[in-house]
Design a protein around this motif. Structure first.
Motif, short mmCIF file in Angstrom:
data_model
loop_
_atom_site.label_atom_id
_atom_site.label_comp_id
_atom_site.label_asym_id
_atom_site.label_seq_id
_atom_site.Cartn_x
_atom_site.Cartn_y
_atom_site.Cartn_z
N CYS A 59 18.61 -5.52 8.52
CA CYS A 59 19.18 -6.05 8.20
C CYS A 59 20.48 -5.80 9.74
O CYS A 59 21.35 -5.13 8.96
CB CYS A 59 19.94 -5.22 6.66
SG CYS A 59 21.39 -6.38 6.40
N THR A 130 14.65 -1.70 2.50
CA THR A 130 15.57 -3.25 1.85
C THR A 130 16.53 -1.42 1.71
O THR A 130 17.40 -2.32 0.91
CB THR A 130 15.28 -3.68 0.74
OG1 THR A 130 15.14 -2.84 -0.48
CG2 THR A 130 13.66 -4.83 0.53
N ILE A 133 20.24 -2.42 2.86
CA ILE A 133 20.56 -3.74 1.79
C ILE A 133 21.41 -3.74 0.59
O ILE A 133 22.39 -3.84 -0.24
CB ILE A 133 19.59 -5.17 1.80
CG1 ILE A 133 19.65 -5.40 3.28
CG2 ILE A 133 19.81 -6.33 1.11
CD1 ILE A 133 18.07 -6.88 2.64
N ASP A 134 19.95 -2.51 -0.28
CA ASP A 134 20.75 -2.13 -1.46
C ASP A 134 22.10 -1.75 -1.65
O ASP A 134 23.39 -1.62 -2.37
CB ASP A 134 19.41 -0.88 -2.03
CG ASP A 134 18.26 -1.76 -2.66
OD1 ASP A 134 18.70 -3.31 -2.44
OD2 ASP A 134 17.34 -1.48 -2.84
N GLN A 136 24.95 -1.62 0.75
CA GLN A 136 26.14 -2.15 0.98
C GLN A 136 26.02 -2.76 -0.58
O GLN A 136 27.41 -3.58 -1.00
CB GLN A 136 25.61 -3.35 1.90
CG GLN A 136 26.69 -4.05 2.56
CD GLN A 136 27.06 -4.95 2.92
OE1 GLN A 136 25.33 -6.43 2.82
NE2 GLN A 136 27.79 -5.43 4.28
N ARG A 137 24.94 -3.15 -0.84
CA ARG A 137 25.79 -3.79 -2.17
C ARG A 137 26.01 -3.30 -3.76
O ARG A 137 27.28 -3.75 -3.98
CB ARG A 137 24.40 -5.04 -3.40
CG ARG A 137 24.13 -5.39 -4.36
CD ARG A 137 23.40 -5.96 -5.07
NE ARG A 137 22.80 -4.56 -5.91
CZ ARG A 137 21.69 -4.11 -5.28
NH1 ARG A 137 20.31 -5.02 -3.37
NH2 ARG A 137 20.69 -3.53 -5.69
N HIS A 138 25.68 -2.20 -3.36
CA HIS A 138 26.00 -0.86 -4.81
C HIS A 138 27.99 -0.29 -3.84
O HIS A 138 28.44 -0.31 -5.20
CB HIS A 138 25.47 0.11 -4.61
CG HIS A 138 23.93 -0.10 -5.72
ND1 HIS A 138 24.66 -0.49 -6.99
CD2 HIS A 138 22.87 0.37 -5.05
CE1 HIS A 138 22.69 -0.68 -7.80
NE2 HIS A 138 21.75 -0.15 -6.05
N ALA A 140 29.49 -2.10 -2.18
CA ALA A 140 30.58 -4.10 -2.49
C ALA A 140 30.82 -3.79 -3.54
O ALA A 140 32.01 -4.89 -3.88
CB ALA A 140 29.89 -4.74 -1.32
N ASN A 141 30.44 -4.30 -4.58
CA ASN A 141 30.56 -4.11 -5.64
C ASN A 141 30.92 -3.32 -6.89
O ASN A 141 31.33 -3.87 -7.47
CB ASN A 141 28.63 -5.23 -6.00
CG ASN A 141 28.73 -6.59 -5.33
OD1 ASN A 141 29.48 -6.91 -4.58
ND2 ASN A 141 27.58 -6.75 -5.72
#
Length: 346
Positions: A59, A130, A133-134, A136-138, A140-141
């Motif tokens: 990523c 991953t 990616i995990d 960044q998701r946590h 960001a959200n």
């Protein structure tokens, strides 16, 4: 068409890699800094770095860097790190911290980190492809002003099932849960703002220090007392290759953890008295075990009684350190980025 699409994907990936590298080179703050502290674990460290590079390559649009703190290795680690840094496509900063202690090394790593998110990974761990990616998701959200830890699996099936966390259920720390092991220090992340608020790791705690362990647990308690949530998520997975195959090795580690936890009860006696409640519960469980009750860990046959005895010894040792003025608390000191001249980086 398929070949054209495949070539286009490869070209796009190469462009993204150049963009990410340019962002770091121009001084832009990367999204994440991985901080790995090491001492005489050259082979495991190389595997750890490869896993971080693989996750970052999977990523590349998410800018990241790696800070490796060598805490006095004598097995050729410095030379190998220079070789790895020179060959790597990601920015690697190699820091030498000769003062012994994991907390000391973590502090040195934080001082050199430039990322918005700090990711602490142990040198005997490998992260999942991953992971970034995990992560960044946590952030960001989810909530950013938080200490967040992920899942920790065994790296090898022959190792004893200890220093892992396999829960599939997200959770947040409360006073009813002992902070030790809630988020493991081998897979702990935080926003830079949180690090600035909580401060440095207490260098009396942790491997290589007088109290042997609990530098991560102490950090969680201090954050919790500031109103910063401590969160576990069942992804952001790392694989822990701790290499302990005998019960005797686990028993020694278990005692060291209990020593540090006992010291925490005294350190936070007035600010977090709820830690004493967990000690009382352990004493009650130990008494119950004496009359046929369950052990602390039935699978590994770990008893409650060493926890009680080492908690008491840790409390006494912490009191001695305070009276002897050894290892003054460091959490009040802010985290500051080091000047480039102190770094050896690529």
């Amino acid at each position: 068409m398929a070949r054209d699409g495949h070539q286009e994907g490869r070209n796009l990936g190469a462009v993204e890699q150049r963009v990410a590298a340019a962002a770091c080179a121009t001084g832009q703050r990367p999204f994440a800094t991985f901080i790995v502290c090491t001492r005489d674990r050259l082979r495991a460290l190389a595997a750890c770095i490869r896993s971080i590079e693989a996750a970052c390559n999977a990523c590349v649009r998410i800018t990241s860097e790696l800070v490796v703190v060598d805490n006095g290795s004598t097995d050729g680690t410095p030379a190998e790190l220079r070789r790895i840094a020179a060959a790597s496509k990601m920015k690697i900063t190699v820091v030498t911290e000769p003062r012994p202690g994991l907390a000391t090394a973590r502090n040195a790593g934080m001082e050199r980190a430039r990322g918005r998110i700090l990711v602490f990974v142990d040198d005997d761990c490998e992260i999942e492809p991953t992971y970034l990616i995990d992560l960044q998701r946590h952030y960001a959200n989810g909530e950013q002003r938080v200490i967040r830890g992920g899942r920790v699996e065994l790296g090898k099936s022959c190792d004893q099932p200890f220093t892992i966390k396999r829960s599939k259920i997200p959770a947040r720390l409360s006073r009813d849960v002992h902070p030790g092991g809630f988020v493991l220090g081998c897979n702990m992340t935080m926003h830079r703002e949180v690090a600035d608020l909580v401060g440095r790791f207490d260098e009396r705690f942790g491997a290589g220090a007088p109290l042997h362990s609990a530098e991560d647990t102490d950090y969680l308690v201090r954050a919790f007392q500031l109103g910063i949530p401590v969160e576990y998520v069942p992804d952001m997975t790392v694989f822990h290759h701790h290499g302990r195959t005998s019960r005797a090795a686990i028993e020694r580690l278990h005692r060291n953890y209990s020593l540090g936890n006992g010291a925490l009860c005294v350190k936070h006696l007035f600010k977090a008295p709820w830690l004493l409640r967990h000690f009382c519960w352990t004493v009650r469980s130990a008494c119950g075990q004496a009359f046929g009750g369950a052990r602390f860990d039935p699978e590994l046959q770990l008893s409650h009684w060493p926890i009680v005895s080492m908690n008491l010894w840790g409390a006494a040792k912490f009191a001695y350190l305070v009276m002897a003025r050894r290892g003054a608390p460091t959490e009040v000191q802010p985290i500051s980025e080091a000047t480039p001249g102190w770094e050896r980086s690529r």
